[in-house]
Design a protein around this motif. Structure first.
Motif, short mmCIF file in Angstrom:
data_model
loop_
_atom_site.label_atom_id
_atom_site.label_comp_id
_atom_site.label_asym_id
_atom_site.label_seq_id
_atom_site.Cartn_x
_atom_site.Cartn_y
_atom_site.Cartn_z
N ALA A 1 11.52 53.61 60.09
CA ALA A 1 10.41 53.67 59.13
C ALA A 1 10.97 53.84 57.72
O ALA A 1 12.00 54.49 57.52
CB ALA A 1 9.49 54.85 59.46
N TRP A 2 10.28 53.25 56.75
CA TRP A 2 10.69 53.37 55.35
C TRP A 2 10.57 54.82 54.88
O TRP A 2 9.69 55.55 55.34
CB TRP A 2 9.79 52.50 54.47
N SER A 3 11.40 55.18 53.94
CA SER A 3 11.18 56.42 53.18
C SER A 3 10.11 56.11 52.14
O SER A 3 10.14 55.06 51.51
CB SER A 3 12.46 56.86 52.47
N VAL A 4 9.18 57.04 51.98
CA VAL A 4 8.09 56.80 51.03
C VAL A 4 8.10 57.88 49.94
O VAL A 4 8.55 58.99 50.16
CB VAL A 4 6.71 56.79 51.73
N ASP A 5 7.60 57.51 48.79
CA ASP A 5 7.53 58.47 47.69
C ASP A 5 6.22 59.25 47.77
O ASP A 5 5.44 59.09 48.73
CB ASP A 5 7.71 57.76 46.34
N GLY A 6 5.96 60.07 46.76
CA GLY A 6 4.77 60.91 46.74
C GLY A 6 3.46 60.14 46.84
O GLY A 6 2.47 60.65 47.37
N GLU A 7 3.46 58.91 46.37
CA GLU A 7 2.24 58.08 46.44
C GLU A 7 2.17 57.24 47.71
O GLU A 7 1.29 56.39 47.84
CB GLU A 7 2.17 57.13 45.23
N GLY A 8 3.14 57.45 48.61
CA GLY A 8 3.12 56.68 49.85
C GLY A 8 3.74 55.29 49.72
O GLY A 8 3.65 54.48 50.63
#
Lengths: 245, 245
Positions: free
Chosen positions: A155-162
């Motif tokens: 799965a991708w790493s996501v930032d605070g905004e998804g």
């Protein structure tokens, strides 16, 4: 017993709706690159390991293969493949790749699409293939890329905004079992390094003739949602090799 | 003019304190694996591209090379190499890899350690090497791994507590210039995919004989702080190839 997720009703139903299951090779992003690596099938005896719905078997027959044997662990997949295949020279058999024990030089070409990351022992598979290939015979396969399988969850790493910030790599040199999520189900895969894939081939009697990390086919980049992210990290590894001899 | 960070006083001073600069090959984590890929140097004419402090040139001479030419862009590095080298058959010359234009079949072996990620045109370098190698001659090199160079900054992703959570991969298929931080300085490197490294060799007249992502040498794992993290992602790629002939 070997895990056979593809005979699980729910998983099979989900996989059957996958674009490449419905539309076949042209919906598979890696197909244009894989196709370039394939040998001329004309007049050849071909083995397809993990043939699934039979798309590659049908292709080999269309290209003039003398015979094509597709093997797969899933009876459900093979039932669909048989239904779909009109070529009498194509036959299907339910068996595991770990059981391959065909007569010496039974095939001029062996192909396999996205299957070898399901076996815990790649070297054993290479030796089994080597025994049933003629000298100078071709092996062409795709696997999930080690960058894709290393960490585990896929799965991708996501930032605070998804938003997808990057692809996470971890445990690269820790080869072995991984539990990945695929189509909403937990699926067991085996991570191995690129070193292991390539040097195992060299050490089991093959010469490397091509190594390609495919980018998605251009026609898919703007038509399939999220496909442009496939340019951000390698997902598959395609390898062509020739048996020494 | 080609960037020559190694003649920058501050960078040179920092690089000179690097473990591999002080202690040589045994402090280089990849050395045991690189050593295994090297050909027998006895009686051979050897070219070392980007020889730096000359550690590999000295090793080739110790192994019986007939002659060794080390080339590097940095006069400062070469001054140290000359100072350190007692073998009369080893010579050093200040020149860029992009200027390689030696006579045909001038060398039986070409080696290069962690240099090719500084050139924007790898295919050109391969062709230059191919021209000055004898048929059947050996090329062995290391580069920074595409997983290491893809995103750019070459830094771990960290969690809220500042711990290394994983290695970030991004922009993998976007080949070209990257600005990385190395020893506190911005250094220009060129990212290219594994596909490009390997298929360029195949397409410029080489056969692949080994592809290895080295793990750090065992004796470094427990003695060098942070070294165990080197098991979490590949940092280098070692390749051995033979010129067709």
């Amino acid at each position: 017993m070997r895990e056979n997720k593809y005979d699980d009703d729910r998983f099979f139903a989900a996989y059957s709706r996958f674009p490449r299951s419905v539309e076949g090779l042209r919906a598979a992003g890696e197909w244009p690159e894989l196709q370039k690596l394939l040998p001329d099938f004309a007049g050849k005896r071909v083995l397809d390991i993990g043939c699934g719905f039979g798309w590659h078997c049908i292709y080999a027959a269309e290209q003039g293969a003398a015979s094509v044997l597709g093997i797969d662990l899933s009876e459900k997949m093979l039932a669909v493949a048989r239904e779909k295949t009109d070529f009498p020279q194509v036959t299907y058999r339910c068996m595991a790749m770990e059981e391959i024990d065909f007569p010496p030089q039974a095939f001029e070409a062996v192909i396999s699409s996205l299957v070898f990351h399901y076996t815990p022992d790649f070297a054993d598979i290479c030796r089994r293939i080597g025994r049933c290939l003629v000298p100078g015979g071709d092996l062409v396969f795709s696997v999930e890329h080690p960058v894709f399988t290393a960490q585990g969850p896929q799965a991708w790493s996501v930032d605070g905004e998804g938003c997808r910030s990057h692809w996470p790599v971890d445990r690269y040199f820790d080869e072995g079992r991984r539990e990945a999520l695929f189509l909403g189900e937990r699926v067991t895969k085996y991570h191995r390094t690129l070193t292991t894939y390539l040097n195992t081939l060299l050490q089991t009697g093959f010469a490397l003739t091509g190594v390609v990390e495919p980018r998605p086919a251009a026609h898919l980049l703007d038509t399939v949602p999220g496909m442009r992210d496939e340019l951000r990290r390698p997902m598959m590894l395609l390898v062509s090799a020739k048996k020494d001899g």
